[in-house]
Design an enzyme around this catalytic site. Structure first.
Site, PDB file in Angstrom:
ATOM      1  N   GLU A  98       0.846  -1.193   0.000  1.00 60.61           N
ATOM      2  CA  GLU A  98       0.000   0.000   0.000  1.00 60.61           C
ATOM      3  C   GLU A  98       0.881   1.242   0.000  1.00 60.61           C
ATOM      4  OE1 GLU A  98      -2.430   1.476  -0.872  1.00 60.61           O
ATOM      5  OE2 GLU A  98      -4.086   1.344   0.551  1.00 60.61           O
ATOM      6  N   ASP A 102      -4.373   5.646   5.948  1.00 58.93           N
ATOM      7  CA  ASP A 102      -4.963   6.834   6.555  1.00 58.93           C
ATOM      8  C   ASP A 102      -5.934   6.364   7.649  1.00 58.93           C
ATOM      9  OD1 ASP A 102      -5.768   9.470   6.901  1.00 58.93           O
ATOM     10  OD2 ASP A 102      -6.993   9.549   5.117  1.00 58.93           O
ATOM     11  N   LEU A 107      -7.846  -0.586   3.608  1.00 52.91           N
ATOM     12  CA  LEU A 107      -6.959  -1.722   3.830  1.00 52.91           C
ATOM     13  C   LEU A 107      -7.644  -2.813   4.646  1.00 52.91           C
ATOM     14  CD1 LEU A 107      -4.224  -2.454   2.964  1.00 52.91           C
ATOM     15  CD2 LEU A 107      -3.277  -1.304   4.943  1.00 52.91           C
ATOM     16  N   ASP A 158      -1.727  10.726  -5.486  1.00 54.50           N
ATOM     17  CA  ASP A 158      -2.274  11.766  -6.353  1.00 54.50           C
ATOM     18  C   ASP A 158      -3.116  12.798  -5.619  1.00 54.50           C
ATOM     19  OD1 ASP A 158      -4.469   9.869  -5.863  1.00 54.50           O
ATOM     20  OD2 ASP A 158      -5.562  11.126  -7.291  1.00 54.50           O
ATOM     21  N   ARG A 164       1.291  11.975  -9.472  1.00 50.71           N
ATOM     22  CA  ARG A 164       1.777  10.633  -9.120  1.00 50.71           C
ATOM     23  C   ARG A 164       3.234  10.443  -9.524  1.00 50.71           C
ATOM     24  NH1 ARG A 164      -2.704   7.476  -7.687  1.00 50.71           N
ATOM     25  NH2 ARG A 164      -4.644   7.918  -8.789  1.00 50.71           N
TER      26      ARG A 164
HETATM   27  P1  IMP Z   1      -7.915   4.955   4.150  1.00 48.86           P
HETATM   28  O1  IMP Z   1      -8.949   3.948   3.765  1.00 48.86           O
HETATM   29  O2  IMP Z   1      -8.516   6.142   4.835  1.00 48.86           O
HETATM   30  O3  IMP Z   1      -6.776   4.368   4.950  1.00 48.86           O
HETATM   31  O4  IMP Z   1      -7.373   5.574   2.816  1.00 48.86           O
HETATM   32  C1  IMP Z   1      -6.426   4.960   2.088  1.00 48.86           C
HETATM   33  C2  IMP Z   1      -6.390   5.477   0.668  1.00 48.86           C
HETATM   34  O5  IMP Z   1      -6.756   6.858   0.553  1.00 48.86           O
HETATM   35  C3  IMP Z   1      -4.974   5.383   0.197  1.00 48.86           C
HETATM   36  O6  IMP Z   1      -4.752   4.137  -0.392  1.00 48.86           O
HETATM   37  C4  IMP Z   1      -4.869   6.537  -0.756  1.00 48.86           C
HETATM   38  O7  IMP Z   1      -5.269   6.104  -2.034  1.00 48.86           O
HETATM   39  C5  IMP Z   1      -5.836   7.559  -0.235  1.00 48.86           C
HETATM   40  N1  IMP Z   1      -5.136   8.565   0.573  1.00 48.86           N
HETATM   41  C6  IMP Z   1      -5.130   8.682   1.917  1.00 48.86           C
HETATM   42  N2  IMP Z   1      -4.372   9.708   2.325  1.00 48.86           N
HETATM   43  C7  IMP Z   1      -3.854  10.242   1.212  1.00 48.86           C
HETATM   44  C8  IMP Z   1      -2.949  11.340   0.966  1.00 48.86           C
HETATM   45  O8  IMP Z   1      -2.460  12.038   1.863  1.00 48.86           O
HETATM   46  N3  IMP Z   1      -2.639  11.588  -0.334  1.00 48.86           N
HETATM   47  C9  IMP Z   1      -3.134  10.855  -1.372  1.00 48.86           C
HETATM   48  N4  IMP Z   1      -3.967   9.818  -1.191  1.00 48.86           N
HETATM   49  C10 IMP Z   1      -4.328   9.515   0.085  1.00 48.86           C
HETATM   50 MG    MG Z   2      -4.284   3.696  -2.267  1.00 48.23          MG
END
Ligand code: IMP
Ligand code: MG
Length: 173
Positions: A98, A102, A107, A158, A164
Site C-alpha cells: 500500500e 490513513d 486496507l 495523487d 503521481r
Molecule cells: P484509508 O482507507 O482512509 O486508509 O485511505 C487509504 C487510501 O486513501 C490510500 O490508499 C490513498 O489512495 C488515499 N489517501 C489517503 N491519504 C492520502 C494522501 O495524503 N494523499 C493521497 N492519497 C491519500
Molecule cells: Mg491507495
C-alpha cells in the site's frame, strides 16, 4: 490544470534508501517463501516497482483495485472491488503493498477480503503511515515512514489524479 505550490517532505534520496532497506528485510523474511506482492492500485504502483527491484528472492506480483466511496477527506469504509487478483493466493505467502494508510478502512476491507481466500500468511507493507488518523486498527508488518495527518502527493500518490510522477513526497501549500 492549475499548478500548486509544493513543499517537499520526503526527498527522493530518502525514499530510495528506505525502499532498499525494506526490500532487504523482505528478502530475508521471505527467502524461501516465493511471496505474492499485491499492489493496491493505483497509488502503490511506484512504490511497488521500486520495491521489487530491491528484492533478490523469487516472488510474484499482482494487483487489486478498489474504489472507496466518499471523498479523500471523508472516507466511509464502503469499498467496491474494481479489479481482482489474477493469481490464486490459496496457501500462498501474501504481502499487500500500500502507498499510504490513513483511516485504515480501505486496507481493512482488502485484508478481510483476501483472508477469505485462505492465504498461508498475509502481511502488509505501507510506504507511509498516518497513524493519528486511524479509525480501525490494521496490522502493519512493514512501515516506511510515519507522517502527520496532512494530505500528501507524489511517488504514486495523487491529488485529482495529478502528481503521481513526482520522485519525492510533498504536500500542497
Ligand atoms: P484509508 O482507507 O482512509 O486508509 O485511505 C487509504 C487510501 O486513501 C490510500 O490508499 C490513498 O489512495 C488515499 N489517501 C489517503 N491519504 C492520502 C494522501 O495524503 N494523499 C493521497 N492519497 C491519500
Ligand atoms: Mg491507495
Amino acid at each position: 490544470m492549475k499548478k500548486h505550490k509544493l513543499k517537499k517532505i520526503i526527498p527522493g534520496k530518502e525514499l530510495k534508501q528506505k525502499v532498499a532497506q525494506l526490500g532487504k528485510k523482505i528478502s530475508k523474511d521471505y527467502a524461501r517463501a516465493n511471496p505474492v506482492l499485491v499492489g493496491i492500485l493505483k497509488g502503490s504502483f511506484v512504490f511497488l516497482a521500486d520495491l521489487v527491484r530491491e528484492l533478490d528472492i523469487p516472488h510474484e506480483v499482482d494487483f487489486i483495485s478498489v474504489a472507496s466511496y466518499g471523498s479523500e477527506t471523508k472516507a466511509t469504509g464502503v469499498v467496491k472491488l474494481l479489479k481482482d487478483l489474477s493469481i490464486n493466493i490459496k496457501g500462498r505467502h501474501v504481502i499487500i503493498v500500500e502507498d499510504i494508510v490513513d483511516t485504515g478502512l480501505t486496507l481493512n476491507y482488502i485484508r478481510r477480503n483476501l483472508l477469505t481466500r485462505s492465504p498461508k500468511t498475509l502481511e502488509i507493507i505501507t510506504l507511509l503511515d498516518k497513524k493519528k488518523r486511524r479509525k480501525i486498527n490494521v496490522p502493519l508488518k512493514y512501515v516506511g515512514f510515519s507522517i502527520p495527518g496532512e494530505f500528501v502527493i507524489g511517488y504514486g500518490l495523487d491529488y485529482n489524479e495529478q502528481y503521481r510522477n513526482l520522485p519525492f513526497i510533498a504536500k500542497i501549500i
